[in-house]
Design a protein around this motif. Structure first.
Motif, PDB file in Angstrom:
ATOM      1  N   UNK A 153       0.832  -1.207   0.000  1.00 16.68           N
ATOM      2  CA  UNK A 153       0.000   0.000   0.000  1.00 16.68           C
ATOM      3  C   UNK A 153       0.866   1.257   0.000  1.00 16.68           C
ATOM      4  N   UNK A 154       1.923   1.241   0.796  1.00 20.03           N
ATOM      5  CA  UNK A 154       2.833   2.396   0.826  1.00 20.03           C
ATOM      6  C   UNK A 154       3.493   2.579  -0.540  1.00 20.03           C
ATOM      7  N   UNK A 155       3.921   1.483  -1.146  1.00 21.47           N
ATOM      8  CA  UNK A 155       4.604   1.567  -2.443  1.00 21.47           C
ATOM      9  C   UNK A 155       3.664   2.020  -3.559  1.00 21.47           C
ATOM     10  N   UNK A 156       2.352   1.879  -3.342  1.00 19.90           N
ATOM     11  CA  UNK A 156       1.407   2.369  -4.347  1.00 19.90           C
ATOM     12  C   UNK A 156       1.481   3.883  -4.499  1.00 19.90           C
ATOM     13  N   UNK A 157       1.966   4.566  -3.480  1.00 19.73           N
ATOM     14  CA  UNK A 157       2.169   6.020  -3.565  1.00 19.73           C
ATOM     15  C   UNK A 157       3.540   6.260  -4.199  1.00 19.73           C
ATOM     16  N   UNK A 158       3.650   5.841  -5.444  1.00 18.11           N
ATOM     17  CA  UNK A 158       4.956   5.774  -6.105  1.00 18.11           C
ATOM     18  C   UNK A 158       5.630   7.123  -6.227  1.00 18.11           C
ATOM     19  N   UNK A 159       4.853   8.188  -6.424  1.00 15.11           N
ATOM     20  CA  UNK A 159       5.474   9.506  -6.605  1.00 15.11           C
ATOM     21  C   UNK A 159       6.121  10.009  -5.330  1.00 15.11           C
ATOM     22  N   UNK A 160       5.766   9.437  -4.172  1.00 13.10           N
ATOM     23  CA  UNK A 160       6.367   9.831  -2.910  1.00 13.10           C
ATOM     24  C   UNK A 160       7.577   8.987  -2.556  1.00 13.10           C
ATOM     25  N   UNK A 161       7.676   7.796  -3.126  1.00 11.85           N
ATOM     26  CA  UNK A 161       8.737   6.881  -2.726  1.00 11.85           C
ATOM     27  C   UNK A 161      10.099   7.264  -3.277  1.00 11.85           C
ATOM     28  N   UNK A 162      10.145   7.866  -4.477  1.00 13.83           N
ATOM     29  CA  UNK A 162      11.447   8.224  -5.032  1.00 13.83           C
ATOM     30  C   UNK A 162      12.121   9.346  -4.249  1.00 13.83           C
ATOM     31  N   UNK A 163      11.434  10.457  -3.956  1.00 13.69           N
ATOM     32  CA  UNK A 163      12.107  11.483  -3.163  1.00 13.69           C
ATOM     33  C   UNK A 163      12.251  11.093  -1.699  1.00 13.69           C
ATOM     34  N   UNK A 164      11.367  10.241  -1.202  1.00 15.54           N
ATOM     35  CA  UNK A 164      11.429   9.862   0.208  1.00 15.54           C
ATOM     36  C   UNK A 164      11.379   8.339   0.269  1.00 15.54           C
ATOM     37  N   UNK A 165      12.512   7.709   0.024  1.00 11.02           N
ATOM     38  CA  UNK A 165      12.556   6.256  -0.091  1.00 11.02           C
ATOM     39  C   UNK A 165      12.434   5.554   1.248  1.00 11.02           C
ATOM     40  N   UNK A 166      12.300   6.312   2.329  1.00 12.02           N
ATOM     41  CA  UNK A 166      12.240   5.714   3.660  1.00 12.02           C
ATOM     42  C   UNK A 166      10.816   5.565   4.178  1.00 12.02           C
TER      43      UNK A 166
END
Length: 476
Positions: free
Chosen positions: A293-306
């Motif tokens: 579910x967290x990874x579904x917010x893909x646009x947030x994961x690249x700048x904030x990979x944590x």
């Protein structure tokens, strides 16, 4: 028989022994002094953490209030999964569309958002990501509610935009909700409308459990969401179980990486303030679903990979502070100010704060670290909540007090052109007491929101968080 060896033990000289003894004594004394200071200043920091498990049944109705698309997945994935497995109804409400995303688009969509239309496009895409994440958790489209108010603007709206003039987003250039996905598309962006929208959802859904941000969260939108939820519950006289979560705290969580077999824990400030913790335990499969579910917010994961650092085998929620006019004055002051600044004795911070609600009106008493001089000012924002509801139309008072004065100027933020009035101020050493009669606040209050800031001049007051202080019913 123990065998003797030829090794001759090293024997310290008397001088070395004296030095070592002195150093050990100094270290022990410093540790004892530090422990005594912490226990005196923050007695709850050494108290055992009170933890209980969150339980739900099919009779429950769970409302998750998320400031942005991704907060629901980060903080409440386990809660949502457990609620659905128990047969409970679940609704997720997003306050904003997450359009204040400046870093993500260049990395994820390989485009730089510059125009208002491009920022609105970010909002559309982030809401689509939220829907994907919600479906991963087992929710349907009918369980999702987008409001679409300005990302990054909720705090300003709560503090300043109660009048008819709507808030204009600096990114989308919109003064009304610009998203067709929103349940309130076209709604002018005012605090009154946002509160009404939230109350309508609560009135129709009648939640038995509400999950929303805690006041120790550092993000302004998260703190404003807590204020709007608190105001709505007070207005509607609803008393669901309240589970407060935290996402943004500097240096937290640790380790700041994917650690699915590690327990989550509350931020240090929650322990210092003695907030009770409510825990949801996740199975390995539930942790995997939360991670997806967290990874579904893909646009947030690249700048904030944590962000996946929040995918752990427990989720920790905090019980509300529940401050009221009978709460210990020192504890109330600790909630007002960041924990690491409460003990700063060199500044005129508020060391104790107490409230008295009597026949003469509402009295606020503040014990300062030192006396304020005539060149220093202090500002108070006091938003009373009538016992009968109607917080949106109640006065929003802005108070300016100048050191040593016998009165303070009071104006209503909802009527900025009206002439300021005065309220009485009394002094007793470093204690300042301000009295607000019923003509200013209104009769029969159930509580009020309060924030205290420094004003012009050379005062270095720490800005407080705006907090809710309830007025306990009179004891017969």
């Amino acid at each position: 028989m123990r065998r003797q060896t030829d090794t001759i033990p090293y024997e310290k000289s008397p001088g070395n022994r004296h030095i070592a003894t002195a150093v050990a004594a100094l270290i022990l004394s410093a540790a004892m002094f530090a422990s005594a200071y912490i226990m005196a200043r923050f007695p709850s920091v050494v108290a055992p953490v009170v933890q209980t498990d969150v339980t739900m049944t099919k009779a429950d109705r769970v409302l998750v209030v998320s400031p942005h698309p991704d907060d629901e997945s980060i903080a409440c994935s386990g809660l949502i999964q457990h609620a659905l497995k128990a047969g409970a109804q679940v609704r997720v409400l997003w306050m904003t569309a997450g359009d204040h995303n400046i870093v993500g688009p260049p990395l994820f969509w390989r485009t730089v958002a510059v125009t208002p239309a491009q920022f609105r496009d970010i909002g559309h895409k982030r809401m689509q990501e939220a829907m994907v994440a919600a479906h991963v958790l087992g929710l349907s489209s009918n369980d999702l509610i987008f409001l679409g108010y300005p990302d990054g603007g909720l705090s300003d709206i709560f503090m300043n935009i109660w009048t008819s003039k709507p808030y204009r987003s600096g990114l989308t250039n919109a003064t009304s909700v610009p998203y067709v996905e929103s349940a309130v598309a076209g709604q002018p962006q005012t605090a009154m409308n946002l509160l009404t929208d939230l109350e309508q959802v609560m009135t129709s859904f009648r939640p038995t459990i509400v999950a929303y941000p805690n006041l120790i969260d550092d993000h302004p939108d998260h703190r404003a969401t807590e204020l709007f939820v608190t105001a709505a519950l007070a207005d509607l006289h609803l008393s669901p179980q309240r589970l407060e979560y935290v996402v943004h705290v500097t240096g937290w969580p640790r380790p700041l990486r994917y650690a699915p077999f590690v327990d989550a824990y509350a931020p240090p400030a929650a322990r210092v303030l003695g907030l009770r913790q409510e825990v949801v335990h996740l199975t390995p499969q539930e942790v995997d679903i939360k991670t997806s579910a967290i990874k579904a917010h893909a646009s947030e994961l690249l700048p904030i990979a944590t962000l996946v650092a929040f995918a752990r085998r427990t989720e920790v929620f905090l019980a509300p502070a529940d401050l009221n006019d009978r709460t210990d004055a020192v504890r109330t002051a600790q909630f007002f100010f960041p924990v690491n600044r409460v003990g700063d004795e060199d500044r005129p911070v508020i060391q104790t704060f107490s409230v008295t609600d009597g026949a003469g009106g509402l009295q606020l008493s503040l014990e300062m670290g030192r006396v304020l001089n005539r060149l220093e000012e202090m500002e108070l924002f006091l938003f009373p909540v009538p016992a009968g509801g109607g917080f949106d139309s109640a006065p929003k008072l802005h108070v300016i007090y100048r050191g040593g004065g016998a009165t303070a100027e009071v104006s209503d933020l909802e009527h900025p052109t009206a002439k300021p009035v005065t309220t009485t101020v009394s002094h007793d050493g470093t204690t300042i007491s301000l009295t607000f009669d019923n003509a200013l606040t209104g009769a029969r209050l159930q509580g009020f929101f309060l924030r205290i800031e420094k004003g012009p001049g050379r005062v270095d007051l720490t800005r407080s968080r705006m907090v809710w202080i309830g007025i306990a019913p009179a004891v017969s």
